[in-house]
Design an enzyme around this catalytic site. Structure first.
Site, PDB file in Angstrom:
ATOM      1  N   HIS A 122      -6.128   5.522   9.988  1.00 19.08           N
ATOM      2  CA  HIS A 122      -7.229   5.931   9.103  1.00 19.08           C
ATOM      3  C   HIS A 122      -7.433   7.447   9.094  1.00 19.08           C
ATOM      4  CE1 HIS A 122      -8.860   1.622   9.946  1.00 19.08           C
ATOM      5  NE2 HIS A 122      -7.791   1.625   9.173  1.00 19.08           N
ATOM      6  N   HIS A 280      -8.413  -1.513   1.367  1.00 18.33           N
ATOM      7  CA  HIS A 280      -8.146  -1.065   2.728  1.00 18.33           C
ATOM      8  C   HIS A 280      -6.645  -1.084   3.038  1.00 18.33           C
ATOM      9  CE1 HIS A 280      -9.102   0.160   6.729  1.00 18.33           C
ATOM     10  NE2 HIS A 280      -8.142  -0.660   7.130  1.00 18.33           N
ATOM     11  N   ASP A 284      -4.437   1.972   4.605  1.00 18.16           N
ATOM     12  CA  ASP A 284      -3.487   1.836   5.723  1.00 18.16           C
ATOM     13  C   ASP A 284      -2.099   2.326   5.321  1.00 18.16           C
ATOM     14  OD1 ASP A 284      -5.283   0.825   7.562  1.00 18.16           O
ATOM     15  OD2 ASP A 284      -4.758  -1.269   7.202  1.00 18.16           O
ATOM     16  N   HIS A 307       1.191  -2.680   8.706  1.00 22.06           N
ATOM     17  CA  HIS A 307       1.725  -1.506   9.400  1.00 22.06           C
ATOM     18  C   HIS A 307       3.216  -1.638   9.710  1.00 22.06           C
ATOM     19  CE1 HIS A 307      -2.285  -0.025   9.705  1.00 22.06           C
ATOM     20  NE2 HIS A 307      -2.691  -1.033  10.449  1.00 22.06           N
TER      21      HIS A 307
HETATM   22 ZN   LIG Z   1      -6.762  -0.134   8.579  1.00 16.50          ZN
END
Ligand SMILES: [Zn+2]
Length: 357
Positions: A122, A280, A284, A307
């Site tokens: 973030h 969101h 990311d 991720h």
């Molecule tokens: Zn996140």
């Protein structure tokens, strides 16, 4: 480390894949204009005018932590400085895909001594989203503070400090051909896009509140501030016990996570956007793509990714020397040979200052 769940990165040149499913009409969303600002003005590197500090807790550890973003010299990139380690040795880690040691619940950076800073995505998204090239991010704990679960507190801190243009030209990573990594219906791909960084994300959860959500955006500072930075981390109640027993999410609460139960969001204040979840995911992805080490001229599509996939795609891109190259933007023209030496800087600066119109 390896990439469990994805396998070794594979590079598959893509044929055409329709983008119609990602188109999303948003009233008052002037993506095109601001994408152009990004392209036209972003010819020089930037850093913070002054240092900026935030304090909070780690979402996984629950431990208190202070994060200070310091200005840095041109060509520094983003560097994490981990202080207050057990052996009192400060550790410096370049924010780079090669320094990633784990991607299961957050993006963790480390070195041969092991993990050093967790949950980097973030703060990296905030720096990248606002076009900050150079900064030292000092953290006095093992985890970046989760704050409210979004990038907004970091954006506020950076805006308060101010962003300044430096003399060195900005170097971009230009994506030259499609690079795709995927498995079992999840994939991430980068393709050429000379206008800047574009993100297209799709998520799908077997949950009545989420199901399938898509979002596409040309990333630029004001778009990041307004449309993306406030989107928070989310988690499912059904996973909480499992996470806690594994030592994760010990600091998670309604203060920093959108908590999703079987049929509703449990946070008393509800959602910030109807599609906060996919927004969101875009945040990311922006943070994870910053680990390429320079801003990308490319369009990134993430389908049911996270991720791990973001990291695998950046790794696959950088491993293929024919898939990318460094480029510098043309410098803004100077009006005359004498007396206007600062003109180029004056043109470049407004694109990143907090006082952007
Ligand atoms: Zn996140």
């Amino acid at each position: 480390m390896g990439l469990p769940g994805i396998g070794s990165p594979t590079i598959i040149p893509l044929a055409t894949t329709g983008s119609a499913t990602f188109l999303r009409v948003q009233s008052g969303h002037r993506v095109w204009d601001e994408g152009m600002i990004w392209g036209v003005h972003a010819s020089r590197q930037t850093t913070l005018r002054d240092q900026a500090t935030v304090t909070g807790i780690g979402v996984h550890s629950g431990a208190p932590v202070t994060l200070t973003i310091h200005p840095a010299e041109p060509d520094t990139g983003i560097v994490f400085l981990r202080t207050a380690t057990r052996d009192r040795q400060d550790r410096e880690l370049k924010a780079n895909y090669r320094a990633v040691t784990a991607t299961e619940f957050a993006t963790v950076l480390g070195d041969h001594n092991g993990p050093a800073v967790s949950t980097t995505e973030h703060i990296l998204a905030a720096l990248h989203g606002l076009g900050v090239d150079n900064a030292i991010v000092e953290v006095d704990g093992a985890e970046v503070p989760i704050m409210d679960g979004s990038a907004a507190p970091f954006v506020a801190a950076i805006d308060q400090a101010g962003v300044v243009t430096q003399t060195a030209p900005r170097r971009y990573i230009q994506v030259l051909k499609p690079v795709r990594v995927g498995k079992d219906g999840c994939y991430g791909e980068l393709r050429p896009n000379l206008r800047g960084l574009r993100i297209e994300a799709e998520i799908e959860f077997d949950h009545p509140l989420i199901r399938r959500q898509t979002y596409a955006v040309d990333v630029a500072p004001n778009v990041f501030r307004r449309e993306l930075s406030r989107a928070r981390t989310f988690g499912f109640m059904r996973d909480v016990a499992k996470l806690w027993s594994a030592g994760y999410a010990l600091g998670a609460s309604f203060e920093n996570t959108v908590v999703v139960a079987e049929d509703r969001v449990l946070n008393p204040d509800g959602m910030r956007f109807a599609d906060e979840f996919v927004r969101h995911k875009v945040v990311d992805a922006i943070g994870d793509l910053a680990l390429a080490g320079a801003p990308l001229l490319g369009a990134y599509r993430s389908v049911r990714g996270g991720h791990k996939l973001n990291h695998a795609v950046v790794t696959a891109l950088m491993a293929d020397a024919s898939a990318w190259c460094y480029v510098e933007m043309p410098q803004p023209a100077r009006r005359s040979a004498r007396g206007h030496a600062d003109l180029a800087g004056a043109f470049a600066a407004p694109a990143y200052g907090p006082d952007v119109s």
